[in-house]
Design a protein around this motif. Sequence first.
Motif, PDB file in Angstrom:
ATOM      1  N   ARG A   1      50.625 -35.864 -26.229  1.00  9.62           N
ATOM      2  CA  ARG A   1      50.799 -36.615 -24.937  1.00  9.62           C
ATOM      3  C   ARG A   1      49.700 -37.322 -24.610  1.00  9.62           C
ATOM      4  NH1 ARG A   1      52.797 -32.936 -21.567  1.00  9.62           N
ATOM      5  NH2 ARG A   1      54.770 -33.035 -22.534  1.00  9.62           N
ATOM      6  N   ARG A   2      48.731 -36.530 -24.221  1.00  9.68           N
ATOM      7  CA  ARG A   2      47.387 -36.916 -23.602  1.00  9.68           C
ATOM      8  C   ARG A   2      46.779 -37.986 -24.529  1.00  9.68           C
ATOM      9  NH1 ARG A   2      46.982 -31.739 -21.773  1.00  9.68           N
ATOM     10  NH2 ARG A   2      45.679 -31.101 -23.650  1.00  9.68           N
ATOM     11  N   THR A   3      46.791 -37.873 -25.802  1.00  8.78           N
ATOM     12  CA  THR A   3      46.068 -38.595 -26.954  1.00  8.78           C
ATOM     13  C   THR A   3      46.872 -39.984 -27.302  1.00  8.78           C
ATOM     14  OG1 THR A   3      45.262 -36.631 -28.069  1.00  8.78           O
ATOM     15  CG2 THR A   3      45.475 -38.846 -29.478  1.00  8.78           C
ATOM     16  N   LEU A   4      48.269 -39.607 -27.318  1.00 12.68           N
ATOM     17  CA  LEU A   4      49.021 -40.827 -27.188  1.00 12.68           C
ATOM     18  C   LEU A   4      49.017 -41.659 -26.028  1.00 12.68           C
ATOM     19  CD1 LEU A   4      52.011 -39.463 -29.390  1.00 12.68           C
ATOM     20  CD2 LEU A   4      49.880 -40.580 -30.279  1.00 12.68           C
ATOM     21  N   ALA A   5      48.890 -41.256 -24.911  1.00 11.75           N
ATOM     22  CA  ALA A   5      48.985 -42.224 -23.797  1.00 11.75           C
ATOM     23  C   ALA A   5      47.645 -43.043 -23.585  1.00 11.75           C
ATOM     24  CB  ALA A   5      49.143 -41.402 -22.386  1.00 11.75           C
ATOM     25  N   GLU A   6      46.444 -42.241 -23.815  1.00 10.17           N
ATOM     26  CA  GLU A   6      45.140 -42.894 -23.806  1.00 10.17           C
ATOM     27  C   GLU A   6      45.101 -43.765 -25.151  1.00 10.17           C
ATOM     28  OE1 GLU A   6      40.457 -41.657 -24.785  1.00 10.17           O
ATOM     29  OE2 GLU A   6      42.019 -40.036 -24.815  1.00 10.17           O
ATOM     30  N   VAL A   7      45.529 -43.797 -26.064  1.00 12.34           N
ATOM     31  CA  VAL A   7      45.613 -44.947 -27.046  1.00 12.34           C
ATOM     32  C   VAL A   7      46.462 -45.812 -26.596  1.00 12.34           C
ATOM     33  CG1 VAL A   7      46.159 -45.407 -29.587  1.00 12.34           C
ATOM     34  CG2 VAL A   7      45.043 -43.382 -29.209  1.00 12.34           C
ATOM     35  N   ALA A   8      47.495 -45.655 -26.218  1.00 10.30           N
ATOM     36  CA  ALA A   8      48.599 -46.806 -25.550  1.00 10.30           C
ATOM     37  C   ALA A   8      47.582 -47.529 -24.333  1.00 10.30           C
ATOM     38  CB  ALA A   8      49.748 -46.280 -24.974  1.00 10.30           C
ATOM     39  N   ARG A   9      46.737 -46.809 -23.514  1.00 10.51           N
ATOM     40  CA  ARG A   9      46.271 -47.470 -22.412  1.00 10.51           C
ATOM     41  C   ARG A   9      45.119 -48.345 -23.057  1.00 10.51           C
ATOM     42  NH1 ARG A   9      45.789 -43.057 -19.925  1.00 10.51           N
ATOM     43  NH2 ARG A   9      43.711 -42.717 -20.694  1.00 10.51           N
ATOM     44  N   ILE A  10      44.450 -48.003 -24.236  1.00 15.86           N
ATOM     45  CA  ILE A  10      43.315 -48.539 -24.448  1.00 15.86           C
ATOM     46  C   ILE A  10      43.584 -49.921 -25.576  1.00 15.86           C
ATOM     47  CG2 ILE A  10      41.693 -46.844 -23.822  1.00 15.86           C
ATOM     48  CD1 ILE A  10      41.343 -46.198 -26.772  1.00 15.86           C
ATOM     49  N   VAL A  11      44.762 -49.594 -26.211  1.00 21.05           N
ATOM     50  CA  VAL A  11      44.969 -50.920 -27.364  1.00 21.05           C
ATOM     51  C   VAL A  11      45.893 -51.550 -26.782  1.00 21.05           C
ATOM     52  CG1 VAL A  11      45.859 -50.899 -29.703  1.00 21.05           C
ATOM     53  CG2 VAL A  11      44.531 -48.863 -29.065  1.00 21.05           C
ATOM     54  N   PRO A  12      45.717 -52.767 -26.735  1.00 17.73           N
ATOM     55  CA  PRO A  12      46.679 -53.856 -26.169  1.00 17.73           C
ATOM     56  C   PRO A  12      47.916 -53.803 -26.961  1.00 17.73           C
ATOM     57  CG  PRO A  12      44.585 -54.803 -26.323  1.00 17.73           C
ATOM     58  CD  PRO A  12      44.581 -53.375 -27.237  1.00 17.73           C
ATOM     59  N   GLY A  13      49.234 -53.954 -26.391  1.00 18.44           N
ATOM     60  CA  GLY A  13      50.355 -54.294 -26.908  1.00 18.44           C
ATOM     61  C   GLY A  13      50.825 -52.825 -27.814  1.00 18.44           C
ATOM     62  N   VAL A  14      50.477 -51.784 -27.257  1.00 19.39           N
ATOM     63  CA  VAL A  14      50.978 -50.533 -27.841  1.00 19.39           C
ATOM     64  C   VAL A  14      51.715 -49.673 -26.664  1.00 19.39           C
ATOM     65  CG1 VAL A  14      50.137 -48.281 -28.711  1.00 19.39           C
ATOM     66  CG2 VAL A  14      49.305 -50.119 -29.592  1.00 19.39           C
ATOM     67  N   ALA A  15      52.743 -49.135 -26.905  1.00 22.99           N
ATOM     68  CA  ALA A  15      53.687 -48.360 -25.957  1.00 22.99           C
ATOM     69  C   ALA A  15      53.559 -47.008 -26.452  1.00 22.99           C
ATOM     70  CB  ALA A  15      54.809 -49.049 -25.696  1.00 22.99           C
ATOM     71  N   HIS A  16      53.616 -45.899 -25.492  1.00 16.26           N
ATOM     72  CA  HIS A  16      53.885 -44.619 -25.813  1.00 16.26           C
ATOM     73  C   HIS A  16      55.369 -44.157 -25.277  1.00 16.26           C
ATOM     74  CE1 HIS A  16      53.148 -40.281 -24.602  1.00 16.26           C
ATOM     75  NE2 HIS A  16      53.481 -40.228 -25.954  1.00 16.26           N
ATOM     76  N   VAL A  17      56.201 -43.651 -26.122  1.00 12.38           N
ATOM     77  CA  VAL A  17      57.423 -43.188 -25.565  1.00 12.38           C
ATOM     78  C   VAL A  17      57.613 -41.711 -25.992  1.00 12.38           C
ATOM     79  CG1 VAL A  17      59.999 -43.480 -26.064  1.00 12.38           C
ATOM     80  CG2 VAL A  17      58.430 -45.468 -25.803  1.00 12.38           C
ATOM     81  N   GLU A  18      57.921 -40.886 -25.200  1.00 10.18           N
ATOM     82  CA  GLU A  18      58.063 -39.408 -25.455  1.00 10.18           C
ATOM     83  C   GLU A  18      59.395 -39.134 -25.394  1.00 10.18           C
ATOM     84  OE1 GLU A  18      56.012 -35.048 -24.407  1.00 10.18           O
ATOM     85  OE2 GLU A  18      55.604 -36.587 -23.206  1.00 10.18           O
ATOM     86  N   VAL A  19      60.156 -38.319 -26.373  1.00 10.21           N
ATOM     87  CA  VAL A  19      61.262 -37.965 -26.339  1.00 10.21           C
ATOM     88  C   VAL A  19      61.234 -36.431 -26.376  1.00 10.21           C
ATOM     89  CG1 VAL A  19      63.560 -37.985 -27.803  1.00 10.21           C
ATOM     90  CG2 VAL A  19      62.142 -40.040 -27.591  1.00 10.21           C
ATOM     91  N   ASP A  20      62.260 -35.781 -25.480  1.00 13.03           N
ATOM     92  CA  ASP A  20      62.384 -34.449 -25.448  1.00 13.03           C
ATOM     93  C   ASP A  20      63.384 -34.025 -26.624  1.00 13.03           C
ATOM     94  OD1 ASP A  20      63.373 -31.588 -25.377  1.00 13.03           O
ATOM     95  OD2 ASP A  20      63.304 -31.976 -23.085  1.00 13.03           O
ATOM     96  N   ALA A  21      62.737 -33.253 -27.637  1.00 15.13           N
ATOM     97  CA  ALA A  21      63.722 -33.135 -28.978  1.00 15.13           C
ATOM     98  C   ALA A  21      65.021 -32.262 -28.590  1.00 15.13           C
ATOM     99  CB  ALA A  21      62.818 -32.399 -30.048  1.00 15.13           C
TER     100      ALA A  21
END
Length: 144
Positions: free
Chosen positions: A76-96
């Motif tokens: 979650r931390r890694t994907l949120a960071e990438v979504a924050r620094i890479v323009p046009g990228v969103a992070h969506v988390e789903v509770d499996a």
Amino acid sequence: MSTGVVVLVVAVVAVLGVWALRAVRDGRFRTRRSGTAAAVPGPGLLEGTPWAHALGERATLLQFSSAFCAPCRATRRTLAEVARIVPGVAHVEVDAEQHLDLVRRVGVLRTPTTLVLDPSGREVSRAQGAPSRQAVVASLEPLA
């Protein structure tokens, strides 16, 4: 050699083999093969879900997590960071655990699993386990 010793040796070798395979494959993105459902034009994976309108302009990092999964928090931390620094990228988390229908539909076998979706919501690649920031950024390059 007794039967018990043979069984123990076979069990240890099997466990080490599975561990080695997971160590090699965890966190590595595999590109979706052409000819699969994801490569066919049509509705995206999130169509008809609460996240259908959360797609990024360039890509969406779709993370499947569960409550007691320690690697899920790091992912979650890694994907949120990438979504924050890479323009046009969103992070969506789903509770499996809460969305088993979606988990089954997209073939998630364990958590964390991360899917990289194109702007239309179709799967481009996926990784099981916690990916590194560099692996996530590299998985986005085909969508530049």
